[in-house]
Design a protein around this motif. Sequence first.
Motif, PDB file in Angstrom:
ATOM      1  N   HIS A  28       0.877  -1.169   0.000  1.00  0.00           N
ATOM      2  CA  HIS A  28       0.000   0.000   0.000  1.00  0.00           C
ATOM      3  C   HIS A  28       0.914   1.219   0.000  1.00  0.00           C
ATOM      4  N   SER A  29       0.528   2.240  -0.759  1.00  0.00           N
ATOM      5  CA  SER A  29       1.401   3.390  -0.922  1.00  0.00           C
ATOM      6  C   SER A  29       0.621   4.690  -0.975  1.00  0.00           C
ATOM      7  N   THR A  30       1.273   5.750  -0.552  1.00  0.00           N
ATOM      8  CA  THR A  30       0.778   7.097  -0.797  1.00  0.00           C
ATOM      9  C   THR A  30       1.915   7.893  -1.402  1.00  0.00           C
ATOM     10  N   GLY A  31       1.557   8.827  -2.243  1.00  0.00           N
ATOM     11  CA  GLY A  31       2.557   9.671  -2.864  1.00  0.00           C
ATOM     12  C   GLY A  31       2.080  11.109  -2.946  1.00  0.00           C
ATOM     13  N   SER A  32       3.022  12.015  -2.760  1.00  0.00           N
ATOM     14  CA  SER A  32       2.762  13.439  -2.971  1.00  0.00           C
ATOM     15  C   SER A  32       3.441  13.849  -4.262  1.00  0.00           C
ATOM     16  N   PHE A  33       2.762  14.675  -5.028  1.00  0.00           N
ATOM     17  CA  PHE A  33       3.258  15.105  -6.315  1.00  0.00           C
ATOM     18  C   PHE A  33       3.192  16.626  -6.420  1.00  0.00           C
ATOM     19  N   PHE A  34       4.270  17.211  -6.909  1.00  0.00           N
ATOM     20  CA  PHE A  34       4.329  18.647  -7.121  1.00  0.00           C
ATOM     21  C   PHE A  34       3.933  18.924  -8.565  1.00  0.00           C
ATOM     22  N   ILE A  35       3.071  19.883  -8.772  1.00  0.00           N
ATOM     23  CA  ILE A  35       2.596  20.238 -10.111  1.00  0.00           C
ATOM     24  C   ILE A  35       3.489  21.339 -10.669  1.00  0.00           C
ATOM     25  N   ILE A  36       4.044  21.088 -11.859  1.00  0.00           N
ATOM     26  CA  ILE A  36       4.952  22.052 -12.488  1.00  0.00           C
ATOM     27  C   ILE A  36       4.437  22.423 -13.882  1.00  0.00           C
ATOM     28  N   LYS A  37       4.814  23.600 -14.309  1.00  0.00           N
ATOM     29  CA  LYS A  37       4.526  24.035 -15.676  1.00  0.00           C
ATOM     30  C   LYS A  37       5.676  23.556 -16.544  1.00  0.00           C
ATOM     31  N   LYS A  38       5.365  22.841 -17.623  1.00  0.00           N
ATOM     32  CA  LYS A  38       6.396  22.336 -18.527  1.00  0.00           C
ATOM     33  C   LYS A  38       6.955  23.494 -19.347  1.00  0.00           C
ATOM     34  N   ASP A  39       8.220  23.395 -19.664  1.00  0.00           N
ATOM     35  CA  ASP A  39       8.864  24.429 -20.508  1.00  0.00           C
ATOM     36  C   ASP A  39       8.564  24.233 -21.962  1.00  0.00           C
TER      37      ASP A  39
END
Length: 161
Positions: free
Chosen positions: A150-161
């Motif tokens: 079982h897993s949890t993950g945090s993700f940072f949202i970035i604007k692609k270049d």
Amino acid sequence: MQEEMHKLLDEVLEGADEEEVISIRQLLNGVKRKQNKLNESIIGGIFAMDKCLDAGNFTISIPITTVTHNSLHIVHGGVTATLVDTAMGTLANMMLPEGYGAVTTNLNVHYLAPGIGEGLTASATIVHQGSKTMVVDGKVVDSAGKVVAHSTGSFFIIKKD
């Protein structure tokens, strides 16, 4: 360079046992899967990742092979972590508008059972989607339906270049 590669491949195959030959075949087939656009990355090709989006459920499955084994002949924990991180990250990226991407900032994996059997399947669901971060829940099951991790993950949202 190709001559050097052929020489290396010949040397490795000459001393290889059956398990090593099977592994070499899987590695080469993994590169071929990427070249044929069956997978987006080399690692996805090597593990023969098969993605499925069905009725809002997202999963990625892999076969259990000698390449996924650790020294105990069960799936290496890093392979399990890679599988669930890929499922969660792919889902996170699918939820974003064009021009944005999500990258893992934190990954927690709780290993609950050994990875054995024919294959593993990771599923992912969004827990929270904000403007700058996402939290995703993941689960890995074996071919018998037993929860392996079982897993949890945090993700940072970035604007692609």
